[in-house]
Design a protein around this motif. Structure first.
Motif, PDB file in Angstrom:
ATOM      1  N   GLN A  89      40.177  41.268  39.957  1.00  0.00           N
ATOM      2  CA  GLN A  89      39.836  41.836  38.653  1.00  0.00           C
ATOM      3  C   GLN A  89      39.733  40.730  37.607  1.00  0.00           C
ATOM      4  OE1 GLN A  89      38.842  44.864  38.372  1.00  0.00           O
ATOM      5  NE2 GLN A  89      38.563  44.961  36.172  1.00  0.00           N
ATOM      6  N   ARG A  90      40.596  39.746  37.677  1.00  0.00           N
ATOM      7  CA  ARG A  90      40.517  38.615  36.747  1.00  0.00           C
ATOM      8  C   ARG A  90      39.189  37.870  36.909  1.00  0.00           C
ATOM      9  NH1 ARG A  90      46.575  36.009  37.191  1.00  0.00           N
ATOM     10  NH2 ARG A  90      47.610  37.528  35.868  1.00  0.00           N
ATOM     11  N   LYS A  91      38.744  37.693  38.156  1.00  0.00           N
ATOM     12  CA  LYS A  91      37.458  37.025  38.399  1.00  0.00           C
ATOM     13  C   LYS A  91      36.305  37.844  37.817  1.00  0.00           C
ATOM     14  CE  LYS A  91      38.864  34.673  42.614  1.00  0.00           C
ATOM     15  NZ  LYS A  91      38.697  34.618  44.092  1.00  0.00           N
ATOM     16  N   LEU A  92      36.369  39.160  37.981  1.00  0.00           N
ATOM     17  CA  LEU A  92      35.314  40.019  37.415  1.00  0.00           C
ATOM     18  C   LEU A  92      35.287  39.914  35.900  1.00  0.00           C
ATOM     19  CD1 LEU A  92      35.766  43.177  39.676  1.00  0.00           C
ATOM     20  CD2 LEU A  92      33.822  41.585  39.680  1.00  0.00           C
ATOM     21  N   ILE A  93      36.458  39.851  35.292  1.00  0.00           N
ATOM     22  CA  ILE A  93      36.545  39.720  33.826  1.00  0.00           C
ATOM     23  C   ILE A  93      35.934  38.393  33.403  1.00  0.00           C
ATOM     24  CG2 ILE A  93      38.148  39.449  31.900  1.00  0.00           C
ATOM     25  CD1 ILE A  93      40.043  41.386  33.479  1.00  0.00           C
ATOM     26  N   ALA A  94      36.252  37.329  34.131  1.00  0.00           N
ATOM     27  CA  ALA A  94      35.741  36.000  33.785  1.00  0.00           C
ATOM     28  C   ALA A  94      34.214  35.934  33.923  1.00  0.00           C
ATOM     29  CB  ALA A  94      36.388  34.941  34.663  1.00  0.00           C
TER      30      ALA A  94
END
Length: 96
Positions: A89-94
């Motif tokens: 999810q952090r990668k998607l946000i980034a």
């Protein structure tokens, strides 16, 4: 805060102890907060499965993986799955 919880859970699992249910609950709460707020929506736990289906930005196979974590969050594999969901999810946000 999630990093501290993950470290605590990992330390318990390394000595073959199950993490405290409170720590698992808190980590799940943080993940769900990240998930919903990154989709510009407040956290909605009523009909969680249906709510998740309506989210645009989410890790692949989230429904099945989250169900596994909810049932087995205090096991090594449940912890790993939760950790991977947070990272994805952090990668998607980034990317956004």
């Amino acid at each position: 805060h999630m990093t501290n919880l993950a470290e605590s859970m990992e330390a318990d699992l390394k000595v073959h102890q199950k993490p405290s249910p409170v720590i698992v609950r808190d980590a799940l709460g943080i993940f769900l907060s990240i998930l919903f707020w990154s989709n510009h929506r407040p956290v909605q736990l009523d009909n969680l499965t249906e709510q998740i289906k309506t989210l645009e930005m989410k890790p692949l196979n989230l429904e099945e993986r989250l169900e596994y974590v909810l049932k087995r969050g205090n096991t090594f594999l449940g912890f790993r799955q939760l950790n991977e969901l947070v990272l994805e999810q952090r990668k998607l946000i980034a990317k956004r």
